[in-house]
Design an enzyme around this catalytic site. Sequence first.
Site, PDB file in Angstrom:
ATOM      1  N   GLN A  10     -44.150  27.635 -26.887  1.00  0.00           N
ATOM      2  CA  GLN A  10     -45.337  27.288 -26.103  1.00  0.00           C
ATOM      3  C   GLN A  10     -45.468  25.775 -26.016  1.00  0.00           C
ATOM      4  O   GLN A  10     -45.336  25.070 -27.010  1.00  0.00           O
ATOM      5  CB  GLN A  10     -46.598  27.881 -26.734  1.00  0.00           C
ATOM      6  N   TYR A  68     -39.732  40.004 -26.786  1.00  0.00           N
ATOM      7  CA  TYR A  68     -39.562  38.639 -26.272  1.00  0.00           C
ATOM      8  C   TYR A  68     -39.950  37.686 -27.401  1.00  0.00           C
ATOM      9  O   TYR A  68     -40.743  36.769 -27.228  1.00  0.00           O
ATOM     10  CB  TYR A  68     -40.423  38.391 -25.030  1.00  0.00           C
ATOM     11  N   ASP A  80     -44.696  39.121 -25.285  1.00  0.00           N
ATOM     12  CA  ASP A  80     -44.944  37.816 -24.668  1.00  0.00           C
ATOM     13  C   ASP A  80     -43.810  37.544 -23.683  1.00  0.00           C
ATOM     14  O   ASP A  80     -42.934  36.716 -23.941  1.00  0.00           O
ATOM     15  CB  ASP A  80     -45.028  36.740 -25.751  1.00  0.00           C
ATOM     16  N   CYS A  88     -48.744  34.722 -18.712  1.00  0.00           N
ATOM     17  CA  CYS A  88     -49.069  33.448 -18.080  1.00  0.00           C
ATOM     18  C   CYS A  88     -49.148  33.588 -16.559  1.00  0.00           C
ATOM     19  O   CYS A  88     -49.260  32.595 -15.858  1.00  0.00           O
ATOM     20  CB  CYS A  88     -48.047  32.378 -18.466  1.00  0.00           C
TER      21      CYS A  88
END
Length: 184
Positions: free
Chosen positions: A19, A45, A110, A137
Amino acid sequence: IDYCVGRHNYQVAAGSFFQGNRFLVDRLVSLVIADADGTNALDLYAGVGVFGVPMAERFKHVKAVDSSTCAVRCLEENARRAGVSVQTVHLGVEEYVRETDQKFDFVVADPPRAGLGPAVTEALVQIHPSRLALVSCDPATLARDLRVLIAGGFTIEKITLIDLFPQTYHIEAVVQLVYPKRYV
């Protein structure tokens, strides 16, 4: 590069995803894992283990799946540094979920911006963990994936938005889903 997140120090090699906003990663991990605990957990992931490593402190068995050789090596090193056991699976998530019949108390997913996609969402409905934390996202792929998960029996417990990309139009969503026992 080493990044500190909470009590853990993560090795992140070139080519591994991490991130971008290092100031909010602690908050993201707290939101995703929340109060989850149990016997079997799955990190899809998984990357370098930012979720899998702290999950291994709360679950008896943690399995982490990622297709990146570099990320899996970092994850193994990060688990070793933290003194926890994480079983790594170097495989594409789609392939892994298609082949597993293991049951999980908790799953973290994720995925990249493309989202889970039909094969993974349908497999998660078949696996039906008690709890699922989905990090996204991209609102469009999140909506697409949630449609399949909800139709398959999951219910949304909580959605939290976190602005990991200040001064941009990007936003990270953490969706906590549960699979009610009436569907099992």
